[in-house]
Scaffold this motif. Structure first.
Motif, PDB file in Angstrom:
ATOM      1  N   ILE A 184       0.834  -1.205   0.000  1.00 17.26           N
ATOM      2  CA  ILE A 184       0.000   0.000   0.000  1.00 17.26           C
ATOM      3  C   ILE A 184       0.865   1.251   0.000  1.00 17.26           C
ATOM      4  N   ILE A 187       2.210   1.857  -3.554  1.00 18.86           N
ATOM      5  CA  ILE A 187       1.224   2.455  -4.470  1.00 18.86           C
ATOM      6  C   ILE A 187       1.002   3.917  -4.127  1.00 18.86           C
ATOM      7  N   ALA A 188       0.831   4.229  -2.839  1.00 21.97           N
ATOM      8  CA  ALA A 188       0.585   5.606  -2.404  1.00 21.97           C
ATOM      9  C   ALA A 188       1.755   6.516  -2.740  1.00 21.97           C
ATOM     10  N   PRO A 192      -1.733   8.405  -4.532  1.00 24.95           N
ATOM     11  CA  PRO A 192      -2.827   7.874  -3.708  1.00 24.95           C
ATOM     12  C   PRO A 192      -4.137   7.750  -4.479  1.00 24.95           C
ATOM     13  N   GLU A 193      -4.183   8.236  -5.712  1.00 25.47           N
ATOM     14  CA  GLU A 193      -5.399   8.165  -6.515  1.00 25.47           C
ATOM     15  C   GLU A 193      -5.414   6.958  -7.455  1.00 25.47           C
ATOM     16  N   LYS A 225      -4.667   5.214   3.161  1.00 24.90           N
ATOM     17  CA  LYS A 225      -3.608   5.809   2.345  1.00 24.90           C
ATOM     18  C   LYS A 225      -3.973   5.960   0.871  1.00 24.90           C
ATOM     19  N   LEU A 226      -4.991   5.236   0.417  1.00 27.70           N
ATOM     20  CA  LEU A 226      -5.422   5.302  -0.970  1.00 27.70           C
ATOM     21  C   LEU A 226      -6.876   5.739  -1.039  1.00 27.70           C
ATOM     22  N   LYS A 227      -7.224   6.511  -2.058  1.00 29.43           N
ATOM     23  CA  LYS A 227      -8.579   7.056  -2.153  1.00 29.43           C
ATOM     24  C   LYS A 227      -9.593   6.038  -2.658  1.00 29.43           C
TER      25      LYS A 227
END
Length: 242
Positions: A184, A187-188, A192-193, A225-227
């Motif tokens: 995670i 990726i962030a 984060p989108e 952490k991710l939207k």
């Protein structure tokens, strides 16, 4: 010319575009050996090609097959059933990036999008065809079932992020909080989108199913952490289609 396993028309069974009609080009060979893999990607003497888009009846064509012939099959299928995109899958399709580029060039006036289903480890190969790819489904492999490829994923996502990209993590009973958190954060770090798909594993070999409680816990952690984080299983197994 390339060794191709099968060419068929069906619905996308995973991820952001689940349910969309696609033409699948399954290419042989892979650079990884994931514990949960349920796909036969070994080289074959013959390629299985549907005799009509979505018929689920196949004829055999002698391998290897040229890009022009593959492009003709794609265009025929698209006439038989209007289709959203062409999915290059495997195995690992980026092992054959030159062939993908050649086919993409031959069908660029059809309106079909080029959809790449990849294990997200071959950044250099992606950079060679990024201009002709529209959609990228990139797996983020967890060490518990696939080995540690976080560095490769980081470089891959940096290039892939310029396209319609979503990341996918297969989660199982073996998934640890530590490896998931690392994925995670990775990726962030890129954005984060980026949409993340959490795909509960379809139990195979010694890989065990994940509990509902753990699925929700992992999604909750990712959403810190991710939207955009969705949970989507392999729907083609539920429907018993390719």
């Amino acid at each position: 010319m390339l060794n191709i396993i099968e060419i068929f028309s069906s619905i996308q069974g995973e991820g952001k575009y689940v349910g969309y009609r696609q033409i699948f080009i399954r290419l042989a060979e892979c650079n990884l050996n994931c514990a949960y893999c349920d796909t036969n990607f070994k080289r074959a003497d013959f390629c299985k090609v549907e005799n009509f888009a979505g018929s689920m009846f196949f004829e055999k064509i002698k391998n290897p097959i040229g890009a022009a012939q593959v492009a003709e099959i794609i265009q025929r299928f698209n006439l038989e059933v209007p289709t959203h995109s062409v999915s290059f899958t495997g195995g690992e399709p980026l092992l054959h990036w030159k062939f993908i580029h050649e086919v993409a060039e031959k069908i660029k006036n059809t309106g079909l999008k080029i959809f790449l289903e990849t294990n997200g480890t071959l950044a250099a190969e992606l950079s060679q065809i990024i201009d002709c790819v529209d959609i990228i489904s990139a797996d983020i492999k967890l060490p518990s079932v696939a080995g540690n490829y976080f560095n490769q994923h980081r470089e891959f996502l940096k290039i892939a992020a310029q396209k319609d990209l979503y990341a996918k993590i297969v989660i199982s009973a073996e998934t640890t909080a530590e490896e998931f958190d690392t994925a995670i954060n990775l990726i962030a770090e890129i954005s984060p989108e980026i949409l993340l798909i959490l795909q509960p594993v379809t139990p195979v070999k010694n890989v065990r199913a994940i509990s509902a409680q753990k699925i929700l816990q992992l999604q909750a952690a990712a959403l810190q952490k991710l939207k955009f984080v969705r949970v989507i299983p392999q729907t083609h197994n539920l429907l018993n289609i390719f």
